[in-house]
Design an enzyme around this catalytic site. Structure first.
Site, short mmCIF file in Angstrom:
data_model
loop_
_atom_site.label_atom_id
_atom_site.label_comp_id
_atom_site.label_asym_id
_atom_site.label_seq_id
_atom_site.Cartn_x
_atom_site.Cartn_y
_atom_site.Cartn_z
N HIS A 163 -10.43 -2.56 6.73
CA HIS A 163 -11.37 -1.82 5.58
C HIS A 163 -12.54 -1.24 6.48
O HIS A 163 -13.35 -2.25 6.98
CB HIS A 163 -11.65 -2.76 4.46
CG HIS A 163 -10.40 -3.20 3.88
ND1 HIS A 163 -10.26 -2.80 2.47
CD2 HIS A 163 -9.23 -3.77 4.22
CE1 HIS A 163 -9.13 -3.47 2.00
NE2 HIS A 163 -8.46 -3.96 3.07
N HIS A 208 -10.25 -11.17 2.58
CA HIS A 208 -11.42 -10.71 3.43
C HIS A 208 -12.70 -11.31 3.38
O HIS A 208 -13.94 -10.61 2.86
CB HIS A 208 -11.34 -9.04 2.98
CG HIS A 208 -10.03 -8.40 3.28
ND1 HIS A 208 -10.17 -7.78 4.78
CD2 HIS A 208 -9.12 -7.98 2.74
CE1 HIS A 208 -8.94 -7.08 4.86
NE2 HIS A 208 -8.27 -7.53 3.68
N GLY A 248 5.67 -12.00 11.59
CA GLY A 248 5.60 -12.76 13.25
C GLY A 248 4.50 -11.90 14.08
O GLY A 248 4.45 -12.21 15.43
N GLU A 282 -7.69 -4.10 -3.76
CA GLU A 282 -8.20 -5.07 -2.62
C GLU A 282 -9.36 -4.36 -1.97
O GLU A 282 -9.55 -3.30 -1.60
CB GLU A 282 -6.89 -4.96 -1.58
CG GLU A 282 -7.38 -5.78 -0.36
CD GLU A 282 -6.15 -5.90 0.66
OE1 GLU A 282 -5.29 -4.94 0.53
OE2 GLU A 282 -6.26 -6.77 1.70
N HIS A 323 -3.11 -12.80 2.05
CA HIS A 323 -2.72 -12.80 3.59
C HIS A 323 -3.73 -13.87 4.19
O HIS A 323 -4.65 -13.84 4.96
CB HIS A 323 -2.82 -11.43 4.18
CG HIS A 323 -4.05 -10.33 4.23
ND1 HIS A 323 -5.37 -10.84 4.19
CD2 HIS A 323 -4.22 -9.11 3.65
CE1 HIS A 323 -6.19 -9.88 4.07
NE2 HIS A 323 -5.41 -8.83 3.69
N HIS A 338 1.29 -10.55 12.20
CA HIS A 338 0.14 -11.14 11.57
C HIS A 338 -0.28 -12.65 11.83
O HIS A 338 -1.46 -12.92 11.74
CB HIS A 338 0.14 -10.68 10.15
CG HIS A 338 -0.04 -9.26 9.93
ND1 HIS A 338 0.77 -8.45 10.06
CD2 HIS A 338 -1.39 -8.70 9.26
CE1 HIS A 338 0.35 -7.25 9.72
NE2 HIS A 338 -1.00 -7.26 9.29
N HIS A 349 0.98 -1.22 -0.14
CA HIS A 349 0.10 -0.05 0.05
C HIS A 349 0.67 1.44 0.06
O HIS A 349 0.16 2.39 -0.19
CB HIS A 349 -0.77 -0.03 1.35
CG HIS A 349 -1.72 -1.17 1.25
ND1 HIS A 349 -2.98 -1.18 0.48
CD2 HIS A 349 -1.94 -2.32 1.95
CE1 HIS A 349 -3.70 -2.25 0.79
NE2 HIS A 349 -2.90 -2.94 1.39
N ASP A 408 2.25 -6.47 2.49
CA ASP A 408 1.12 -5.85 2.86
C ASP A 408 1.57 -4.45 3.69
O ASP A 408 0.82 -3.98 4.43
CB ASP A 408 0.04 -6.60 3.84
CG ASP A 408 -1.23 -6.03 3.96
OD1 ASP A 408 -1.56 -4.89 3.14
OD2 ASP A 408 -1.99 -6.37 4.65
ZN LIG Z 1 -6.04 -6.78 3.61
#
Ligand SMILES: [Zn+2]
Length: 393
Positions: free
Chosen positions: A148, A202, A256, A136, A223, A258, A68, A281
């Protein structure tokens, strides 16, 4: 052949990454690889510039499908200068090409962002190349939206997606959506018509729903574990499908935070070396001190490198692909050649990038020189030296 443009890299270890040559030699001609292989068999062209990498690993430049921003800049700002700032930082961490990744936002905000990013894709930047857009959201699950914002999450709307695909000038390469939503099928067909790949993420999909998404050609998971219906041994859910189905390329954020390192190890075993994608990410706070930053239009607080939104939810990371590689090797015990696939050949295959992710004749000369602790020392993007650690001293 333009002799002035020839560069020879003498590598202690050359990882193409499908082959390992020690010592190896790589020849760059302009923006492409001319040749690569065992040092003894690759003739030295006369007049070439030589780079001594005899103490280093020479590997393909990393491909980042999910970023991002970094350096205080978010991709959705969409100006040349903003994207160039990102482009200049990434090679210091091994990344030579990236997809500018948007977050769910109000339709007009996304329209403006994709229009600007579409116009910038394939322009020349000072460092890493912008190779397209990763949309995304916003067609994601309200219950698995992560950071989000609820107000920005939308039910599938084909007309809106088509508008973005068109305005982006066919630069949208990846669309992340929740495949269980009604109307998602039409979005999948549409995105494919415009040459984009589809990703599930998501998402609150059940095992069956996720399986049927794969049958419809969604062979990419964003992810893994984060913002997904949780795994259970009786209802494996989307996570169970992502782990068990060999057709799916799967992202993991190996910071480590997430995902626990033990789960990264489990993930590695389940997916195998050809399906792991090591992504960051990363958000604008990457390569910056702690503080307040933006993600799209939202504010994120960064403490000890961990990004959280106002509700305390994880909001992207400050991970780099260089650190992702190092963490992944440490936690899984994988060889460097196997782990490297997750940043080179696997994303190239998942995104159908034909000239990237591999050091062979005809491929783009995206090359990283690393020391034996996997620290990036020099980086070439399309044959141009865009990072040298000596510059930072
Ligand atoms: Zn995401």
């Amino acid at each position: 052949m333009n002799r002035n443009a020839l560069t020879v890299i003498d590598a202690g270890i050359l990882l193409t990454p499908l082959n390992r040559f020690a010592p190896g030699r790589l020849i760059i001609d302009g923006s492409s690889i001319a040749d690569g292989g065992p040092a003894a068999t690759i003739q030295l062209p006369s007049g070439a510039e030589r780079i001594d990498a005899s103490q280093m690993l020479v590997v393909p430049g990393f491909i980042e499908p999910h970023i991002h921003g970094c350096g205080g800049v978010d991709v959705m700002e969409g100006t040349y200068d903003c994207l160039n700032a990102i482009s200049r930082i990434l090679p210091g961490h091994g990344t030579t090409s990236f997809l500018a990744t948007t977050v769910s936002s109000l339709p007009d905000v996304l329209t403006a962002a994709v229009e600007k990013l579409g116009a910038l894709t394939h322009r020349t930047f000072d460092g890493a190349q912008l190779i397209g857009i990763h949309l995304e959201g916003p067609f994601i699950s309200t219950t698995k939206r992560g950071t989000h914002k609820c107000a920005n999450v939308l039910a599938p709307d084909a007309a809106l997606l088509e508008k973005w695909l068109r305005r982006a000038n066919k630069s949208v390469r990846l669309v992340t959506l929740a495949p269980e939503l009604s109307g998602a099928n039409e979005l999948v067909r549409l995105a494919k018509d415009y040459g984009a790949q589809l990703a599930m993420g998501h998402s609150n999909a059940t095992f069956e729903e996720a399986k049927s998404a794969v049958e419809r050609g969604i062979c990419y998971a964003v992810h893994t574990f984060n913002a997904m219906r949780a795994f259970s041994h009786r209802e494996p859910g989307i996570v169970g499908e992502v782990l068990a189905d060999d057709r799916i390329f799967a992202e993991i954020i190996a910071d480590g935070i997430h995902v626990d390192p033990a789960v990264v190890r489990l993930f590695a075993r389940a997916k195998g070396k050809e399906r792991v994608l090591l992504v960051s990410d990363g958000i604008s706070a990457t390569a910056m001190p702690d503080g307040r930053y933006v993600l799209g239009q939202d504010t994120v607080e960064v403490i000890n490198g961990v990004c959280r939104d106002a509700e305390g939810r994880l909001a992207g990371s400050t991970l780099t692909q260089e650190n992702a590689l190092r963490n992944f090797v440490e936690w899984t015990g994988w060889s460097i050649e196997d782990a490297l696939l997750g940043l080179t050949l696997n994303p190239a295959r998942a995104l159908r990038l034909e000239k990237k992710g591999v050091l062979e004749a005809g491929a783009d000369a995206d090359v990283v020189l690393m020391d034996h602790t996997f620290r990036v020392m020099k980086t070439f993007a399309k044959g141009k030296l865009v990072f040298d650690r000596l510059w930072t001293n």
